[in-house]
Design an enzyme around this catalytic site. Sequence first.
Site, PDB file in Angstrom:
ATOM      1  N   ASP A   1      -1.769  -1.232  -3.877  1.00  0.00           N
ATOM      2  CA  ASP A   1      -2.040  -0.469  -5.094  1.00  0.00           C
ATOM      3  C   ASP A   1      -0.871  -0.550  -6.057  1.00  0.00           C
ATOM      4  OD1 ASP A   1      -0.152   1.439  -3.990  1.00  0.00           O
ATOM      5  OD2 ASP A   1      -1.785   2.014  -2.629  1.00  0.00           O
TER       6      ASP A   1
ATOM      7  N   ASP B   1       0.849  -1.197   0.000  1.00  0.00           N
ATOM      8  CA  ASP B   1       0.000   0.000   0.000  1.00  0.00           C
ATOM      9  C   ASP B   1       0.879   1.240   0.000  1.00  0.00           C
ATOM     10  OD1 ASP B   1      -1.920   1.920   0.402  1.00  0.00           O
ATOM     11  OD2 ASP B   1      -2.227   1.441   2.530  1.00  0.00           O
TER      12      ASP B   1
ATOM     13  N   ASN C   1      -0.304   4.548  -0.324  1.00  0.00           N
ATOM     14  CA  ASN C   1      -0.901   5.799   0.149  1.00  0.00           C
ATOM     15  C   ASN C   1      -1.617   5.631   1.491  1.00  0.00           C
ATOM     16  OD1 ASN C   1      -3.024   4.295  -0.706  1.00  0.00           O
ATOM     17  ND2 ASN C   1      -4.001   5.907  -1.916  1.00  0.00           N
TER      18      ASN C   1
ATOM     19  N   ASP D   1      -4.525 -10.616 -15.664  1.00  0.00           N
ATOM     20  CA  ASP D   1      -5.625 -11.539 -15.430  1.00  0.00           C
ATOM     21  C   ASP D   1      -6.761 -11.154 -16.371  1.00  0.00           C
ATOM     22  OD1 ASP D   1      -7.255 -13.469 -14.032  1.00  0.00           O
ATOM     23  OD2 ASP D   1      -6.012 -13.083 -12.270  1.00  0.00           O
TER      24      ASP D   1
ATOM     25  N   ASP E   1      -4.080   3.861   2.648  1.00  0.00           N
ATOM     26  CA  ASP E   1      -5.521   3.683   2.841  1.00  0.00           C
ATOM     27  C   ASP E   1      -5.825   2.228   3.234  1.00  0.00           C
ATOM     28  OD1 ASP E   1      -5.056   2.364   0.478  1.00  0.00           O
ATOM     29  OD2 ASP E   1      -6.666   3.342  -0.649  1.00  0.00           O
TER      30      ASP E   1
ATOM     31  N   ASP F   1      -9.038 -16.475 -16.395  1.00  0.00           N
ATOM     32  CA  ASP F   1      -9.881 -16.957 -15.307  1.00  0.00           C
ATOM     33  C   ASP F   1     -10.933 -17.958 -15.807  1.00  0.00           C
ATOM     34  OD1 ASP F   1     -10.438 -16.360 -12.407  1.00  0.00           O
ATOM     35  OD2 ASP F   1     -12.427 -15.941 -13.209  1.00  0.00           O
TER      36      ASP F   1
ATOM     37  N   GLU G   1      -6.812 -20.820 -16.620  1.00  0.00           N
ATOM     38  CA  GLU G   1      -7.241 -21.475 -15.388  1.00  0.00           C
ATOM     39  C   GLU G   1      -8.388 -22.407 -15.787  1.00  0.00           C
ATOM     40  OE1 GLU G   1      -8.954 -20.595 -10.926  1.00  0.00           O
ATOM     41  OE2 GLU G   1      -9.889 -19.790 -12.714  1.00  0.00           O
TER      42      GLU G   1
ATOM     43  N   HIS H   1      -3.932 -17.234  -5.012  1.00  0.00           N
ATOM     44  CA  HIS H   1      -4.805 -16.427  -4.151  1.00  0.00           C
ATOM     45  C   HIS H   1      -6.074 -17.167  -3.737  1.00  0.00           C
ATOM     46  CE1 HIS H   1      -6.424 -16.208  -8.119  1.00  0.00           C
ATOM     47  NE2 HIS H   1      -7.529 -15.647  -7.658  1.00  0.00           N
ATOM     48  N   ASP H   2      -6.300 -18.358  -4.258  1.00  0.00           N
ATOM     49  CA  ASP H   2      -7.484 -19.152  -3.887  1.00  0.00           C
ATOM     50  C   ASP H   2      -7.140 -20.326  -2.978  1.00  0.00           C
ATOM     51  OD1 ASP H   2      -9.099 -17.613  -5.602  1.00  0.00           O
ATOM     52  OD2 ASP H   2      -8.779 -18.968  -7.302  1.00  0.00           O
TER      53      ASP H   2
HETATM   54  O1  TEU Z   1     -11.301 -19.234  -9.503  1.00  0.00           O
HETATM   55  C1  TEU Z   1     -12.100 -20.263  -9.946  1.00  0.00           C
HETATM   56  C2  TEU Z   1     -12.161 -21.541  -9.198  1.00  0.00           C
HETATM   57  O2  TEU Z   1     -12.559 -22.512  -9.773  1.00  0.00           O
HETATM   58  C3  TEU Z   1     -11.832 -21.707  -7.781  1.00  0.00           C
HETATM   59  O3  TEU Z   1     -10.510 -21.805  -7.500  1.00  0.00           O
HETATM   60  C4  TEU Z   1     -12.705 -20.838  -6.909  1.00  0.00           C
HETATM   61  O4  TEU Z   1     -12.173 -19.588  -6.675  1.00  0.00           O
HETATM   62  C5  TEU Z   1     -13.065 -21.421  -5.593  1.00  0.00           C
HETATM   63  O5  TEU Z   1     -11.962 -21.544  -4.792  1.00  0.00           O
HETATM   64  C6  TEU Z   1     -13.922 -22.628  -5.736  1.00  0.00           C
HETATM   65  O6  TEU Z   1     -14.092 -23.286  -4.535  1.00  0.00           O
HETATM   66  C7  TEU Z   1     -11.232 -18.054 -10.231  1.00  0.00           C
HETATM   67  C8  TEU Z   1     -10.434 -17.030  -9.462  1.00  0.00           C
HETATM   68  O7  TEU Z   1      -9.119 -17.503  -9.293  1.00  0.00           O
HETATM   69  C9  TEU Z   1     -11.126 -16.730  -8.169  1.00  0.00           C
HETATM   70  O8  TEU Z   1     -10.387 -15.898  -7.345  1.00  0.00           O
HETATM   71  C10 TEU Z   1     -12.463 -16.132  -8.519  1.00  0.00           C
HETATM   72  O9  TEU Z   1     -13.212 -15.950  -7.345  1.00  0.00           O
HETATM   73  C11 TEU Z   1     -13.260 -17.003  -9.476  1.00  0.00           C
HETATM   74  O10 TEU Z   1     -12.490 -17.507 -10.554  1.00  0.00           O
HETATM   75  C12 TEU Z   1     -14.372 -16.218 -10.093  1.00  0.00           C
HETATM   76  O11 TEU Z   1     -13.858 -15.256 -10.945  1.00  0.00           O
HETATM   77 CA    CA Z   2      -3.490   2.136  -1.225  1.00  0.00          CA
END
Ligand code: TEU
Ligand code: CA
Length: 586
Positions: free
Chosen positions: A29, A21, A23, A98, A25, A201, A256, A328-329
């Site tokens: 960013d 971050d 700034n 993405d 907030d 995605d 993905e 991130h998932d």
């Molecule tokens: O993720 C799709 C997906 O199939 C999964 O990994 C899902 O996020 C979830 O964990 C199912 O249990 C992609 C993105 O990576 C995710 O961050 C998004 O939320 C999703 O698509 C929708 O755009």
């Molecule tokens: Ca920020």
Amino acid sequence: MKHSWWQEAIVYQIYPRSFMDSNNDGIGDLQGVIRRLDYLKELGIDVIWMSPIYQSPNDDNGYDISDYQAIMDEFGTMEDFDQLLREAHSRGIRIVMDLVVNHTSDEHLWFVESRKGGGDNPYGDYYIWRDPKEDGSEPNNWGSCFGGSAWQFDEERGQYYLHLFSKKQPDLNWENPRVRDAVFAMMTWWCEKGIDGFRMDVISLISKTREMPDGVVRGLYGDYGPYCVHGPRVHEYLQEMNERVLSRYDLMTVGETPGVTPEDACRYAGNDTHELNMVFQFEHVDVPGKYGKWNDEKMPLTVLKGILSRWQTGLYGKAWNSLFWDNHDQPRAVSRFGNDGAQYRVKSAKMLATCLHMLQGTPYIYQGEELGMTNYPFQSPADFRDIESIHAYKEWCESGRVPHEAFWPCIVAVSRDNARTPMQWDDTEHAGFTQGKPWIAVNPNYKEINARAQIGDPDSVFCYYQKLIALRKQYPVIVYGDYQLLLPESEEIFAYTREYEGKRLLTVCSFTDKEAEFIVPEEFGGAECLITNAVGRKEGPDKESSGKEAIGREDSGKDACSGRACRKGGIRLEAYEAVVWYKELA
Ligand code: TEU
Ligand code: CA
């Protein structure tokens, strides 16, 4: 197969909201990313994959896009983006965007127009609209990924629209050529800006069957899988995308593709199928349990090895693998596959890194993985920020279906928020991520686990990643070698060999907190140790075995490196040890 830059690259994923971050907030960013480019350069990565930075109401943290050609206000401006691209390129780092085109936000102009009605409305057919059943109920029983029905009734249009994710993420209708034109034009606009690729995605979901019957009920709702995953026209759409956009630029593309098998991957990312460069598969991170994906069970090592090996051999010479433990998932790798307790966190994080980075494919590092960041100690549902975790807790627990005590360990183990706590830069307040109030809590272990403490410390996880990255650039066998699994039955050791143009590599990783014995194959006699996380083993040529004998094959019955007794030809592996040997054939 022709060699390409993206096969030799190492990718680093940034989740901008949680990275840096600038700034104060409390939200990461683009200027924050720019500030940390030198850090990434020092790590040695080649490509940044930016999770979505487009205009979005943030129902799903940017995966619900309301304008594909504008930057999210919280992240900065298009000028900031242009600066980021320039500054990354000037450091030799490429930027992959993405691309979220299975769905948009319901606040996207296309949807705002579409809900006004069908007829001659140019946007009328941009989304997947269906009439209610006679009793007014949903067109079918499908459930959405984030809980509840996959259909939402729209008062304005008097119809239901399909949303495989949240109801603020309506699915685009790819059957409509206008939708494809609009998506391809938008992609071309970004390519003309000079970006270096796309991570796409849920691209395996873009084609749906026309008929939409009820799905087999799993939990509360029907499964849309057979009608939406690898749908009838998905390959046609991707070939069209390739023809009209991708093939015109020098890009890296990764799809993905939930639900993908190695056979499917050879179509999506085959050497000559003209679709994508590679796909993300999820077999090694999907461990469904009693409550769907909410599960705290560990996958047995034999199963994990079986999956990764199938991908290694199944794609060899036909398609290209992507390699990841984390994104991130997903929960944090060291907590899930390693051991995040004080004694073995560093050791097992390095072991996991070795295990992944010596495989064939393009490795992806998720922010913080290179520091050995861990899962977050969630105390209550109020700690969650993620739409998926929040809905899941409501649907499974608050509904009274499953008692809190049973469900809590499962959701805590795999909640996506584990990956989304702020990057730990230093030991100052909020881990140096912000001087404001972070949008999601910082992991309390930041005083101990942070970048500043690790850079320059030769024993750190960070420096170990630096070394692994450098090795991949130095030894083509790591990139291009074939793959063979050793000891498929072992629940303790993941060992495999690679070979390319007379060069051989042996990777041995211990997944246990106990010592283990490993018999070194004879052909690795006199091999050089390229890297290890072990305390009692040395990198460099294997002097003691004089070139004739294998490492650890002395008649004395002693381990060549650690000197501890073991069987002839065997070596003792430390708990969570990783070691890589290299040998050129005579
Ligand atoms: O993720 C799709 C997906 O199939 C999964 O990994 C899902 O996020 C979830 O964990 C199912 O249990 C992609 C993105 O990576 C995710 O961050 C998004 O939320 C999703 O698509 C929708 O755009
Ligand atoms: Ca920020």
